[in-house]
Motif scaffolding. Structure first.
Motif, PDB file in Angstrom:
ATOM      1  N   ARG A  55       3.379  -7.493   6.521  1.00 42.19           N
ATOM      2  CA  ARG A  55       3.132  -7.918   5.139  1.00 42.19           C
ATOM      3  C   ARG A  55       1.845  -7.289   4.605  1.00 42.19           C
ATOM      4  O   ARG A  55       1.792  -6.801   3.472  1.00 42.19           O
ATOM      5  N   VAL A  56       0.821  -7.264   5.409  1.00 45.93           N
ATOM      6  CA  VAL A  56      -0.456  -6.682   4.998  1.00 45.93           C
ATOM      7  C   VAL A  56      -0.285  -5.186   4.718  1.00 45.93           C
ATOM      8  O   VAL A  56      -0.863  -4.642   3.770  1.00 45.93           O
ATOM      9  N   VAL A  57       0.526  -4.518   5.527  1.00 51.55           N
ATOM     10  CA  VAL A  57       0.738  -3.076   5.354  1.00 51.55           C
ATOM     11  C   VAL A  57       1.453  -2.790   4.035  1.00 51.55           C
ATOM     12  O   VAL A  57       1.144  -1.804   3.348  1.00 51.55           O
ATOM     13  N   VAL A  58       2.404  -3.638   3.660  1.00 49.35           N
ATOM     14  CA  VAL A  58       3.093  -3.448   2.379  1.00 49.35           C
ATOM     15  C   VAL A  58       2.090  -3.534   1.230  1.00 49.35           C
ATOM     16  O   VAL A  58       2.082  -2.684   0.325  1.00 49.35           O
ATOM     17  N   TYR A  59       1.211  -4.539   1.264  1.00 44.30           N
ATOM     18  CA  TYR A  59       0.205  -4.645   0.207  1.00 44.30           C
ATOM     19  C   TYR A  59      -0.775  -3.468   0.252  1.00 44.30           C
ATOM     20  O   TYR A  59      -1.253  -3.018  -0.793  1.00 44.30           O
ATOM     21  N   LEU A  60      -1.077  -2.960   1.425  1.00 46.85           N
ATOM     22  CA  LEU A  60      -1.925  -1.772   1.541  1.00 46.85           C
ATOM     23  C   LEU A  60      -1.287  -0.582   0.829  1.00 46.85           C
ATOM     24  O   LEU A  60      -1.960   0.153   0.089  1.00 46.85           O
ATOM     25  N   LEU A  61       0.006  -0.377   1.038  1.00 46.51           N
ATOM     26  CA  LEU A  61       0.711   0.729   0.404  1.00 46.51           C
ATOM     27  C   LEU A  61       0.696   0.601  -1.116  1.00 46.51           C
ATOM     28  O   LEU A  61       0.538   1.596  -1.836  1.00 46.51           O
ATOM     29  N   GLN A  74     -10.369   3.773   2.909  1.00 47.91           N
ATOM     30  CA  GLN A  74     -11.159   3.269   1.779  1.00 47.91           C
ATOM     31  C   GLN A  74     -10.382   2.211   0.999  1.00 47.91           C
ATOM     32  O   GLN A  74     -10.973   1.259   0.478  1.00 47.91           O
ATOM     33  N   VAL A  75      -9.060   2.367   0.909  1.00 50.24           N
ATOM     34  CA  VAL A  75      -8.247   1.328   0.259  1.00 50.24           C
ATOM     35  C   VAL A  75      -8.358   0.024   1.046  1.00 50.24           C
ATOM     36  O   VAL A  75      -8.477  -1.059   0.465  1.00 50.24           O
ATOM     37  N   TRP A  76      -8.345   0.120   2.370  1.00 52.43           N
ATOM     38  CA  TRP A  76      -8.494  -1.073   3.200  1.00 52.43           C
ATOM     39  C   TRP A  76      -9.820  -1.777   2.899  1.00 52.43           C
ATOM     40  O   TRP A  76      -9.870  -3.004   2.794  1.00 52.43           O
ATOM     41  N   ARG A  77     -10.887  -0.995   2.746  1.00 52.89           N
ATOM     42  CA  ARG A  77     -12.186  -1.594   2.454  1.00 52.89           C
ATOM     43  C   ARG A  77     -12.170  -2.317   1.119  1.00 52.89           C
ATOM     44  O   ARG A  77     -12.829  -3.353   0.962  1.00 52.89           O
ATOM     45  N   LYS A  78     -11.440  -1.796   0.162  1.00 53.54           N
ATOM     46  CA  LYS A  78     -11.342  -2.468  -1.132  1.00 53.54           C
ATOM     47  C   LYS A  78     -10.573  -3.781  -1.010  1.00 53.54           C
ATOM     48  O   LYS A  78     -10.921  -4.779  -1.642  1.00 53.54           O
ATOM     49  N   ALA A  89      -9.921  -7.334  10.253  1.00 52.31           N
ATOM     50  CA  ALA A  89      -9.875  -6.189  11.166  1.00 52.31           C
ATOM     51  C   ALA A  89     -10.546  -4.973  10.522  1.00 52.31           C
ATOM     52  O   ALA A  89     -10.708  -4.908   9.302  1.00 52.31           O
ATOM     53  N   THR A  90     -10.936  -4.035  11.364  1.00 54.13           N
ATOM     54  CA  THR A  90     -11.474  -2.750  10.897  1.00 54.13           C
ATOM     55  C   THR A  90     -10.621  -1.647  11.508  1.00 54.13           C
ATOM     56  O   THR A  90     -10.998  -1.012  12.497  1.00 54.13           O
ATOM     57  N   PRO A  91      -9.457  -1.406  10.951  1.00 52.93           N
ATOM     58  CA  PRO A  91      -8.521  -0.460  11.567  1.00 52.93           C
ATOM     59  C   PRO A  91      -8.991   0.990  11.420  1.00 52.93           C
ATOM     60  O   PRO A  91      -9.631   1.355  10.434  1.00 52.93           O
TER      61      PRO A  91
END
Length: 453
Positions: A55-61, A74-78, A89-91
């Motif tokens: 689910r988190v990956v879908v929102y990341l995309l 950088q998107v993850w950091r946002k 997490a810090t992937p």
């Protein structure tokens, strides 16, 4: 004496490892249970709980489409920026890449099929014409990275000065002109033409629609297939195309046939006048609306201009969201995943904008600024704001309030040369002598009466 201001803010997000899985306020249009259903339906839910749940990956995309100027780390950091105090997490970049491959394309495709369709409106101006939902169809291309894996499926286009510098994928969309929401879309290699992709979109046409299309879509067989859906069509024909005159009508139009399809043909001369001079062109339109009293020729000519709404939508996708950049994905499957994510994100933004303009029934959706909605949505992601709806129902939201506060002026008739502006394009540049000024204009329409053959 110096003073200080102190503020505290409360956010509500998913718990534990799911906390970074959000899209700011747009999450209310794509809630957690909807994403979970997509993952379940496509069998893409993780088999064990990971630092990067599906689910988190879908929102990341999807968030990556709001921030096309930065990479996935950088998107993850946002996504995590507004989660102060919540362990996240810090992937690594490779972990994010593996997670995207694990989720695949199917959940994004499923979500697009769920969300696509004309946004509901409350009799707003510009959305319907004489009771018919005004739609348009057209194609464009999206540029993708140039590498051997991409080139196994997608190709560069030829041109009269060397062709494109990058491979491209062709996108053909069906759009509701008033709200610019996506009714349907299909994409694939540019070796397949727009009219070959179009039959895949006919599933979304129905009675109560009028489809606007340019000359490329005027093939007899294709128009006959469109007519079988119950939708009406208004299409431009080549001026040199022979159309027999069967019956003349008082409004200057006449009954004719294209193949076995009965149509009404309108020949018109349109004059655009600006302070820089005048330009006159001849247009030939054909429509399946055969009653000249209920659907006058002069109104149909004016209506046809709404076809340009789909060009504006492509501008929003390619210039506003993507900033003219190539897509990130470096594999054919990744390109498919990214394009579906882009379409879903665009539809979410347009839905939020329509919800806002619906609160003012007299407001033309044209006056809502896509850039303001997009930038506000980005801010909401960074702040992790509005992820879960409050107990008090807010039909407009922060995005809608920003849109309504900064409405664009009522659209004016203007003209500007349609010329190549990208350095690398398959089209021949028209040189530096082109006047790029946008002029206010007036328009004159004269319906022509063709001579009997």
């Amino acid at each position: 004496m110096d003073t200080q201001s102190v503020t505290t803010r409360t956010i509500t997000v998913a718990g534990g490892r799911y906390a970074p899985g959000h899209l700011g306020e747009l999450t209310q249009h794509l809630p957690f249970d909807m994403v979970d259903e997509a993952l379940t339906a496509t069998r893409a839910t993780q088999t064990r709980l990971r630092d990067l749940p599906s689910r988190v990956v879908v929102y990341l995309l999807l968030a990556a489409c709001l921030f096309s100027e930065v990479g996935y780390p950088q998107v993850w950091r946002k996504l995590a920026a507004g989660l102060a105090g919540i362990p996240t997490a810090t992937p690594t970049p490779s972990a994010l890449a593996q997670a995207r491959r694990r989720v695949g394309t199917a959940p994004l495709h499923w979500l697009f099929d769920l969300l696509r369709g004309p946004a509901a409106t409350i009799r707003q101006p510009g959305t319907r014409w004489r009771g018919l939902l005004v739609c348009a169809i057209d194609g464009t291309t999206l540029t993708v990275p140039d590498n051997p894996r991409i080139l196994t499926r997608l190709t560069k286009q030829n041109g009269n000065h060397g062709g494109t510098g990058y491979p491209q994928t062709r996108l053909v969309a069906l759009l509701a002109c008033g709200t610019r929401t996506l009714i349907d879309a299909v994409f694939g290699p540019t070796t397949t033409g727009e009219t070959t992709y179009t039959p895949q979109l006919l599933r979304s046409l129905r009675a109560g629609m009028i489809l606007l299309a340019d000359r490329n879509f005027a093939a007899k067989a294709l128009l006959a297939d469109i007519a079988t859906t119950g939708a009406h069509v208004l299409v431009r024909l080549k001026n040199s195309r022979t159309t027999p005159i069967l019956t003349r009508y008082p409004d200057g139009s006449y009954l004719s046939v294209l193949g076995g399809l009965r149509v009404r043909v309108i020949d018109a001369e349109i004059t655009i006048t600006t302070t820089a001079g005048r330009h006159t062109g001849t247009y030939r339109l054909a429509t399946t609306l055969l009653d000249p009293h209920r659907h006058p020729a002069s109104e149909l000519i004016t209506l046809y201009h709404q076809r340009w709404e789909i060009e504006t939508a492509y501008l929003e996708l390619k210039s506003s969201i993507l900033g003219g950049r190539v897509l990130r994905a470096r594999t054919p499957d990744g390109v498919e995943q990214e394009v579906y994510a882009l379409l879903v994100t665009y539809q979410l933004l347009r839905t939020a904008m329509t919800d806002a303009t619906n609160t003012r029934p007299d407001l033309d959706p044209d006056r809502a600024s896509f850039t303001i909605a997009w930038q506000t949505a980005r801010d909401q992601v960074v702040q992790a704001a509005g992820v879960i709806a409050d107990t008090v129902i807010d039909l407009v939201g922060t995005i809608g309030r920003h849109v309504l506060t900064d409405l664009m002026p009522a659209r004016r008739l203007r003209v500007c040369p349609r010329i190549v502006k990208r350095a690398i394009s398959k089209y021949q540049a028209r040189g530096p002598a082109i006047d790029r000024t946008s002029y206010k204009a007036t328009i004159g329409i004269d319906i022509l009466t063709p001579a009997d053959p």
